[in-house]
Design a protein around this motif. Sequence first.
Motif, mmCIF file in Angstrom:
data_model
loop_
_atom_site.group_PDB
_atom_site.id
_atom_site.type_symbol
_atom_site.label_atom_id
_atom_site.label_comp_id
_atom_site.label_asym_id
_atom_site.label_seq_id
_atom_site.Cartn_x
_atom_site.Cartn_y
_atom_site.Cartn_z
ATOM 1 N N SER A 421 -13.765 11.409 6.806
ATOM 2 C CA SER A 421 -13.797 11.689 5.230
ATOM 3 C C SER A 421 -13.617 10.254 4.612
ATOM 4 O O SER A 421 -12.794 9.306 5.118
ATOM 5 N N ASN A 422 -13.966 10.239 3.405
ATOM 6 C CA ASN A 422 -13.447 8.912 2.684
ATOM 7 C C ASN A 422 -12.188 9.510 1.694
ATOM 8 O O ASN A 422 -12.286 9.119 0.440
ATOM 9 N N ALA A 423 -11.192 9.940 2.119
ATOM 10 C CA ALA A 423 -10.164 10.373 1.563
ATOM 11 C C ALA A 423 -9.396 9.090 0.857
ATOM 12 O O ALA A 423 -9.350 8.187 1.868
ATOM 13 N N LEU A 424 -8.592 9.050 -0.165
ATOM 14 C CA LEU A 424 -7.871 7.962 -0.629
ATOM 15 C C LEU A 424 -6.787 7.818 0.473
ATOM 16 O O LEU A 424 -6.023 8.695 1.050
ATOM 17 N N ALA A 425 -6.610 6.452 0.656
ATOM 18 C CA ALA A 425 -5.443 6.047 1.639
ATOM 19 C C ALA A 425 -4.217 5.516 1.023
ATOM 20 O O ALA A 425 -3.323 5.193 1.608
ATOM 21 N N GLU A 454 -12.289 -11.348 -16.507
ATOM 22 C CA GLU A 454 -10.906 -11.294 -15.588
ATOM 23 C C GLU A 454 -10.929 -10.324 -14.269
ATOM 24 O O GLU A 454 -10.183 -10.342 -13.447
ATOM 25 N N LEU A 455 -11.972 -9.407 -14.461
ATOM 26 C CA LEU A 455 -12.033 -8.168 -13.370
ATOM 27 C C LEU A 455 -12.591 -9.142 -11.709
ATOM 28 O O LEU A 455 -12.037 -8.426 -10.920
ATOM 29 N N PRO A 456 -13.410 -9.964 -11.652
ATOM 30 C CA PRO A 456 -13.482 -10.775 -10.583
ATOM 31 C C PRO A 456 -12.442 -11.322 -9.891
ATOM 32 O O PRO A 456 -12.256 -10.946 -8.533
ATOM 33 N N ASP A 457 -11.499 -11.938 -10.312
ATOM 34 C CA ASP A 457 -10.334 -12.282 -9.786
ATOM 35 C C ASP A 457 -9.339 -11.162 -9.367
ATOM 36 O O ASP A 457 -8.803 -11.244 -8.329
ATOM 37 N N ALA A 458 -9.324 -10.111 -10.526
ATOM 38 C CA ALA A 458 -8.546 -9.161 -9.908
ATOM 39 C C ALA A 458 -8.849 -8.429 -8.630
ATOM 40 O O ALA A 458 -8.279 -7.858 -7.763
ATOM 41 N N MET A 459 -10.464 -8.038 -8.518
ATOM 42 C CA MET A 459 -10.849 -7.432 -7.542
ATOM 43 C C MET A 459 -10.459 -8.212 -6.239
ATOM 44 O O MET A 459 -10.375 -7.746 -5.117
ATOM 45 N N ARG A 460 -10.876 -9.578 -6.252
ATOM 46 C CA ARG A 460 -10.611 -10.393 -4.991
ATOM 47 C C ARG A 460 -9.052 -10.153 -4.453
ATOM 48 O O ARG A 460 -8.703 -10.083 -3.442
ATOM 49 N N GLU A 461 -8.033 -10.154 -5.494
ATOM 50 C CA GLU A 461 -6.749 -9.854 -5.206
ATOM 51 C C GLU A 461 -6.415 -8.603 -4.525
ATOM 52 O O GLU A 461 -5.736 -8.513 -3.589
ATOM 53 N N LEU A 462 -7.118 -7.606 -5.043
ATOM 54 C CA LEU A 462 -7.111 -6.408 -4.303
ATOM 55 C C LEU A 462 -7.689 -6.306 -3.085
ATOM 56 O O LEU A 462 -7.276 -5.683 -2.046
ATOM 57 N N GLN A 463 -8.929 -6.677 -2.963
ATOM 58 C CA GLN A 463 -9.434 -6.786 -1.737
ATOM 59 C C GLN A 463 -8.478 -7.449 -0.429
ATOM 60 O O GLN A 463 -8.634 -7.192 0.502
ATOM 61 N N VAL A 470 -12.345 2.511 0.290
ATOM 62 C CA VAL A 470 -12.738 3.579 -0.698
ATOM 63 C C VAL A 470 -11.840 3.951 -1.821
ATOM 64 O O VAL A 470 -12.166 4.518 -2.933
ATOM 65 N N ASP A 471 -10.537 3.080 -1.838
ATOM 66 C CA ASP A 471 -9.673 3.194 -2.921
ATOM 67 C C ASP A 471 -10.137 2.115 -4.070
ATOM 68 O O ASP A 471 -9.403 2.184 -5.186
ATOM 69 N N LEU A 472 -11.009 1.060 -3.801
ATOM 70 C CA LEU A 472 -11.347 0.067 -4.749
ATOM 71 C C LEU A 472 -11.588 0.531 -6.109
ATOM 72 O O LEU A 472 -11.044 -0.060 -7.325
ATOM 73 N N PRO A 473 -12.613 1.342 -6.207
ATOM 74 C CA PRO A 473 -12.909 2.013 -7.691
ATOM 75 C C PRO A 473 -11.809 2.256 -8.615
ATOM 76 O O PRO A 473 -11.726 2.332 -9.719
ATOM 77 N N GLN A 474 -11.049 3.291 -7.497
ATOM 78 C CA GLN A 474 -9.621 3.806 -8.559
ATOM 79 C C GLN A 474 -8.707 2.702 -8.798
ATOM 80 O O GLN A 474 -8.166 2.477 -9.841
ATOM 81 N N ALA A 475 -8.645 1.749 -7.990
ATOM 82 C CA ALA A 475 -7.732 0.512 -8.211
ATOM 83 C C ALA A 475 -8.228 -0.372 -9.314
ATOM 84 O O ALA A 475 -7.484 -0.878 -9.943
ATOM 85 N N ALA A 476 -9.676 -0.569 -9.360
ATOM 86 C CA ALA A 476 -10.158 -1.234 -10.549
ATOM 87 C C ALA A 476 -9.860 -0.699 -11.755
ATOM 88 O O ALA A 476 -9.734 -1.326 -12.769
ATOM 89 N N ILE A 477 -9.279 0.448 -11.867
ATOM 90 C CA ILE A 477 -9.206 1.140 -13.192
ATOM 91 C C ILE A 477 -7.808 0.396 -13.681
ATOM 92 O O ILE A 477 -7.605 0.262 -15.043
ATOM 93 N N GLY A 478 -6.824 0.184 -12.926
ATOM 94 C CA GLY A 478 -5.419 -0.664 -13.381
ATOM 95 C C GLY A 478 -5.978 -1.665 -13.977
ATOM 96 O O GLY A 478 -5.422 -1.953 -15.212
ATOM 97 N N PRO A 479 -6.361 -3.107 -13.557
ATOM 98 C CA PRO A 479 -6.750 -4.096 -14.322
ATOM 99 C C PRO A 479 -7.688 -4.060 -15.460
ATOM 100 O O PRO A 479 -7.452 -4.420 -16.480
ATOM 101 N N GLY A 480 -8.528 -3.004 -15.155
ATOM 102 C CA GLY A 480 -9.620 -3.059 -16.207
ATOM 103 C C GLY A 480 -8.907 -2.245 -17.517
ATOM 104 O O GLY A 480 -9.211 -2.607 -18.582
#
Length: 683
Positions: A421-425, A454-463, A470-480
């Motif tokens: 499944s794609n459960a959050l890790a 600002e979001l592109p750099d934040a996403m690259r740091e998260l990646q 599977v967690d990236l959309p949830q993680a994007a909530i933070g910097p957004g």
Amino acid sequence: MRSWWLGKKKGKESWVIPSVTDGRVTYRIGHGSKDLPPSAEEDGTVGRTGARCVGCSASVDLKYVRSEGRNGRIGFDLIAIVAQGNRTRHYLEPNEEHRTAAALAPPQDSPDGPLPAEALGFRVQAYGFKRYADLFTARQLVALTTYSDLVSEVRDKVALDARVAGRQKGLSLEQGGAGAEAYADAVSIYLGFAVSRLASTNSSLCRWNSAPSKESVSDTFARQAISMVWDFAEGNVWTKGPCELTSSAGWVARVLDHLSSERSPGNARQENATKSPAAGQLISTDPPYYDNIGYSDLSDYFYIWLRRSLRNVYPSLLSTLLVPKSEELVANPFRHGGKDGAHRFFESGFNEVFQRARQTTLEDYPISVFYAFKQAETTNQGEASTGWETFLEGMMNSGWAITATWPMRSERGGRMRDVDSNALASSIVLTLRPRPEGAARTTRRGFLGALKAELPDAMRELQQGAIAPVDLPQAAIGPGMAIFSRHSVVLNDDGQPMRVRAALSMINEVLDEVLSEQEGDFDADTRFALAWFRQHGFDTGDFGDADNLARARNASLEHLERAGILSLRGTRGKVTMLPPSQIDPEWDPGTDNSISTWEVVMHLSRTLTDSGIVAASALLSRVPESIDRDLCKELAFLLFALAEDAKRAKVAIEFNALGTAWNDIVAGAGAVAQQESFDYTGG
């Protein structure tokens, strides 16, 4: 029966074979080639929509089955026995002696708590289960009540031994004592925890896991729910394994091993977070997840056993028959007059919690908030989450600004809910500080511009961190939301304040743009493969369409076929992109003169799935350094997002696994390269 399988270890497969004789179902064990294993269509007799008769294959509606259960006409039968041999399992057919041994009368004084009529995550009441004791077999109830009663006896003996050893009697632990009585209370609490935990592997809701690496009893709580289990496993409480007390006590002991005796003792209090009076607090919280989990109802499953073992140790804490529920801050529609009432209750409570936190927190330190749940719904305004909306609105309205976010791997692997499944890790940790009184306003256009900047750099740091795809959309909530919350208000085009729901939708839109824009960094072959994957996945498509896509990206279909990315053979005029499972397992990056990012990711996905992280690391170590590792990881994230959007679950799971394990694979590849260099220079 959900499944007839008992064991799937290669060469030692075993399964149950039912037959009907004179109106009675009997069972024998099938082995090897002399018996045919159940096909996918014949495996089990019950599914999501109904059941079928094992004798005549007639269909039975689940409504009828539930009705029979509520009228007391559902029972169970012993169909197989698992015996532990020398490093292997033996599966035996039960006889009447075995059935008689299982048919005990339940103890008269079993814990007598009623199951809630309706509750989040509860499914068994529809089948006639009315009390918590109904969730256990008679033998399990005998074992658990016996163990629970022995906790009190052990406590008295520990207290006596402590006094003999020279400790003064003193006050109880609940009264703040530290003498013999308090010491005995502490030991009995640890034992009570072990017995309570044992209830999770000794119930009639425990599945039998027939997987080759398992062949064992599974936990009742594979998910935070109490769901109907048709074929269950009753473990032996004296056999080494998950159903035995020593195993349960071992988990408690390991916690104690990690507690430092040199630190000052902690102090835990049960209080209402909306009414906590203390000031000058350093706050860290993992809040309840809207309506995802009915914590208090689920906790009764363990509470009834804790109370039986420990009500004389903590009489005030364990004074109620079941746990208190009315003030629990969860959007429970069964408790608050439906969905709207539950939302109002949750929203009001969360606002109050964060307003109080704003008043009582330490001035010089941020508060930290953990979140780790995946809940989304699609509306006319895009995709959003009621839970997130309410949660974030509470923080914003209370004057908080998000100042930082970090992903943290916090969810244990191997849970049933994350297998296939794609459960959050991960959890995402937010840090909040009070928003300055004079914070600036902005417009919708200004907010959107800041997101895109600002979001592109934040996403690259998260990646590049430990985040799973599977967690990236949830993680994007933070910097957004950090951008959103640093303003006193974001105004829509009509001059009205923007709500959090609209902000979340904009964050999701910009995240999709960021992932799409990353495609421009890839080589021509990879750009073609992505464009084809977006349209067709790994399904077959027309040659003409593929040729047009390839020419537009300066790629060649013949070259792509030689590279092992796709196949032009088979159906005339058709093209098939090869999935990781079908690419060449003998591929050697050291002899490939034209390697694309796509090739590397496909081969790593296949190797990880087939052979694990060590093998994937060894393969990556042979990939030339000219291939950008960061781009490979970005591609894995992008492929996961595309597969999930297209509802290609199996493909999404594979790429999520690769993205999740990427840092470990890269670290392993570095270690392999370093060892090879050492071996070479060392002669």
